[in-house]
Design an enzyme around this catalytic site. Structure first.
Site, PDB file in Angstrom:
ATOM      1  N   THR A  22      67.439  26.636  32.730  1.00 54.22           N
ATOM      2  CA  THR A  22      66.110  26.151  33.071  1.00 54.22           C
ATOM      3  C   THR A  22      66.246  24.709  33.568  1.00 54.22           C
ATOM      4  O   THR A  22      67.295  24.075  33.427  1.00 54.22           O
ATOM      5  CB  THR A  22      65.164  26.176  31.856  1.00 54.22           C
ATOM      6  OG1 THR A  22      65.489  25.073  30.989  1.00 54.22           O
ATOM      7  CG2 THR A  22      65.282  27.482  31.090  1.00 54.22           C
ATOM      8  N   GLU A  23      65.156  24.162  34.120  1.00 55.56           N
ATOM      9  CA  GLU A  23      65.184  22.774  34.569  1.00 55.56           C
ATOM     10  C   GLU A  23      65.449  21.832  33.392  1.00 55.56           C
ATOM     11  O   GLU A  23      66.251  20.898  33.511  1.00 55.56           O
ATOM     12  CB  GLU A  23      63.846  22.412  35.236  1.00 55.56           C
ATOM     13  CG  GLU A  23      63.581  23.099  36.565  1.00 55.56           C
ATOM     14  CD  GLU A  23      62.907  24.465  36.431  1.00 55.56           C
ATOM     15  OE1 GLU A  23      62.552  25.042  37.462  1.00 55.56           O
ATOM     16  OE2 GLU A  23      62.751  24.943  35.275  1.00 55.56           O
ATOM     17  N   TYR A  24      64.782  22.079  32.264  1.00 59.34           N
ATOM     18  CA  TYR A  24      64.987  21.245  31.082  1.00 59.34           C
ATOM     19  C   TYR A  24      66.430  21.345  30.597  1.00 59.34           C
ATOM     20  O   TYR A  24      67.034  20.357  30.199  1.00 59.34           O
ATOM     21  CB  TYR A  24      64.041  21.674  29.951  1.00 59.34           C
ATOM     22  CG  TYR A  24      62.662  21.083  30.035  1.00 59.34           C
ATOM     23  CD1 TYR A  24      62.454  19.716  29.922  1.00 59.34           C
ATOM     24  CD2 TYR A  24      61.549  21.898  30.218  1.00 59.34           C
ATOM     25  CE1 TYR A  24      61.181  19.164  29.982  1.00 59.34           C
ATOM     26  CE2 TYR A  24      60.272  21.360  30.289  1.00 59.34           C
ATOM     27  CZ  TYR A  24      60.092  19.999  30.173  1.00 59.34           C
ATOM     28  OH  TYR A  24      58.841  19.463  30.239  1.00 59.34           O
ATOM     29  N   GLU A  25      66.958  22.531  30.614  1.00 57.32           N
ATOM     30  CA  GLU A  25      68.319  22.758  30.135  1.00 57.32           C
ATOM     31  C   GLU A  25      69.318  21.922  30.920  1.00 57.32           C
ATOM     32  O   GLU A  25      70.211  21.281  30.342  1.00 57.32           O
ATOM     33  CB  GLU A  25      68.650  24.245  30.260  1.00 57.32           C
ATOM     34  CG  GLU A  25      69.991  24.653  29.695  1.00 57.32           C
ATOM     35  CD  GLU A  25      70.168  26.159  29.685  1.00 57.32           C
ATOM     36  OE1 GLU A  25      71.298  26.600  29.421  1.00 57.32           O
ATOM     37  OE2 GLU A  25      69.172  26.880  29.913  1.00 57.32           O
ATOM     38  N   ASP A  33      57.738  23.740  22.951  1.00 51.42           N
ATOM     39  CA  ASP A  33      57.339  22.520  22.247  1.00 51.42           C
ATOM     40  C   ASP A  33      57.746  22.644  20.782  1.00 51.42           C
ATOM     41  O   ASP A  33      57.349  23.603  20.113  1.00 51.42           O
ATOM     42  CB  ASP A  33      55.824  22.336  22.363  1.00 51.42           C
ATOM     43  CG  ASP A  33      55.361  20.948  21.926  1.00 51.42           C
ATOM     44  OD1 ASP A  33      55.971  20.380  20.999  1.00 51.42           O
ATOM     45  OD2 ASP A  33      54.375  20.447  22.493  1.00 51.42           O
ATOM     46  N   ASP A  40      66.891  22.468  22.981  1.00 51.22           N
ATOM     47  CA  ASP A  40      67.758  21.306  22.771  1.00 51.22           C
ATOM     48  C   ASP A  40      67.418  20.638  21.443  1.00 51.22           C
ATOM     49  O   ASP A  40      68.078  19.685  21.042  1.00 51.22           O
ATOM     50  CB  ASP A  40      67.571  20.291  23.896  1.00 51.22           C
ATOM     51  CG  ASP A  40      66.171  19.685  23.867  1.00 51.22           C
ATOM     52  OD1 ASP A  40      65.197  20.461  23.935  1.00 51.22           O
ATOM     53  OD2 ASP A  40      66.041  18.450  23.744  1.00 51.22           O
ATOM     54  N   GLU A  47      52.614  31.065  31.973  1.00 50.51           N
ATOM     55  CA  GLU A  47      52.550  29.597  32.013  1.00 50.51           C
ATOM     56  C   GLU A  47      51.099  29.163  32.123  1.00 50.51           C
ATOM     57  O   GLU A  47      50.369  29.610  33.006  1.00 50.51           O
ATOM     58  CB  GLU A  47      53.354  29.049  33.191  1.00 50.51           C
ATOM     59  CG  GLU A  47      53.237  27.556  33.408  1.00 50.51           C
ATOM     60  CD  GLU A  47      53.643  26.736  32.180  1.00 50.51           C
ATOM     61  OE1 GLU A  47      52.831  25.899  31.732  1.00 50.51           O
ATOM     62  OE2 GLU A  47      54.746  26.964  31.646  1.00 50.51           O
ATOM     63  N   GLU A  78      58.720  35.878  29.601  1.00 50.16           N
ATOM     64  CA  GLU A  78      59.080  34.513  29.237  1.00 50.16           C
ATOM     65  C   GLU A  78      57.792  33.770  28.904  1.00 50.16           C
ATOM     66  O   GLU A  78      56.882  33.707  29.730  1.00 50.16           O
ATOM     67  CB  GLU A  78      59.811  33.803  30.369  1.00 50.16           C
ATOM     68  CG  GLU A  78      60.223  32.381  30.008  1.00 50.16           C
ATOM     69  CD  GLU A  78      60.765  31.581  31.190  1.00 50.16           C
ATOM     70  OE1 GLU A  78      61.403  30.547  30.943  1.00 50.16           O
ATOM     71  OE2 GLU A  78      60.537  31.982  32.357  1.00 50.16           O
ATOM     72  N   LYS A 115      55.843  17.735  13.664  1.00 50.00           N
ATOM     73  CA  LYS A 115      55.090  17.346  12.470  1.00 50.00           C
ATOM     74  C   LYS A 115      54.746  18.575  11.625  1.00 50.00           C
ATOM     75  O   LYS A 115      54.381  19.616  12.154  1.00 50.00           O
ATOM     76  CB  LYS A 115      53.812  16.607  12.863  1.00 50.00           C
ATOM     77  CG  LYS A 115      54.083  15.283  13.563  1.00 50.00           C
ATOM     78  CD  LYS A 115      52.797  14.554  13.916  1.00 50.00           C
ATOM     79  CE  LYS A 115      53.097  13.229  14.602  1.00 50.00           C
ATOM     80  NZ  LYS A 115      51.866  12.491  14.971  1.00 50.00           N
TER      81      LYS A 115
END
Length: 213
Positions: A191-194, A118, A154, A69, A44, A122
């Site tokens: 995931t936490e973001y999910e 991320d 997302d 990470e 990952e 741009k």
């Protein structure tokens, strides 16, 4: 959001060298030796706080996982979650995954996960997106012939860009989900973001792609 600096992070990572690989570039081609069982290896890129990789390791003891990470203030939480999960099929790496070929040998990896990367929206930052063709070249090199890349995000823009990038590179799209949670996939580890974005009603996108043999 900027994570608070944790001055104890370095010592914590060194103390838990049974999980955190201290010299990852020295294990190129020999990652299987770090695990108790010789099993497929999934990585990952950008493990964040570790909910996904700890959950996957618990759900799939037949697979070995490597979480990459860069942020020390974040990876310490991931390491703690792996320890709390009481699994022995996870290694964590605290480095910048700018070129996976420096860390892994050709055909050494079975699956790559890109979770909520991320989006670099741009145009001038396109080369930084983890689905830009230079990254796909790396993935193709380290993955086995039947290896796969799974992307979850997302961000609709990144998702659409990635679908085009995968296709332009000649990859085979095996799944395209515009509303992952609507599928109610029992094998989906969040995931936490999910969880955060889904709670706000934001659709979660997922695609799986493989390189043609």
């Amino acid at each position: 959001m900027r994570m608070r600096h944790k001055p104890w992070a370095d010592d914590f990572l060194k103390e838990n060298d049974h999980i955190v690989v201290q010299e990852p570039f020295e294990h190129k081609g020999k990652w299987k030796d770090l695990f108790k069982k010789d099993q497929p290896i999934h990585i990952e890129i950008g493990s964040g706080k570790g909910q996904f990789i700890a959950g996957m390791a618990s759900l799939h003891p037949e697979i070995n996982f490597i979480g990459i990470e860069l942020a020390k203030s974040v990876i310490v939480t991931a390491v703690q979650k792996v320890m709390d999960a009481e699994v022995d099929n996870v290694c964590m790496v605290n480095v910048d995954a700018k070129d996976l070929r420096e860390m892994f040998a050709d055909n050494e990896i079975d699956h790559i996960y890109l979770n909520f990367s991320d989006p670099w929206p741009k145009s001038r930052h396109e080369k930084r997106r983890l689905t830009f063709h230079t990254f796909l070249e790396q993935y193709e090199a380290v993955l086995k012939q039947d290896g796969k890349v799974t992307l979850k995000t997302d961000n609709r823009g990144l998702f659409e860009y990635s679908l085009v990038s995968f296709s332009a590179y000649g990859m085979q799209l095996e799944e395209v989900a515009l509303d992952l949670h609507g599928l109610e996939d029992p094998m989906n580890v969040t995931t936490e973001y999910e969880e955060k974005f889904a709670a706000k009603g934001q659709p979660i996108y997922r695609c799986k792609a493989s390189f043609r043999g």
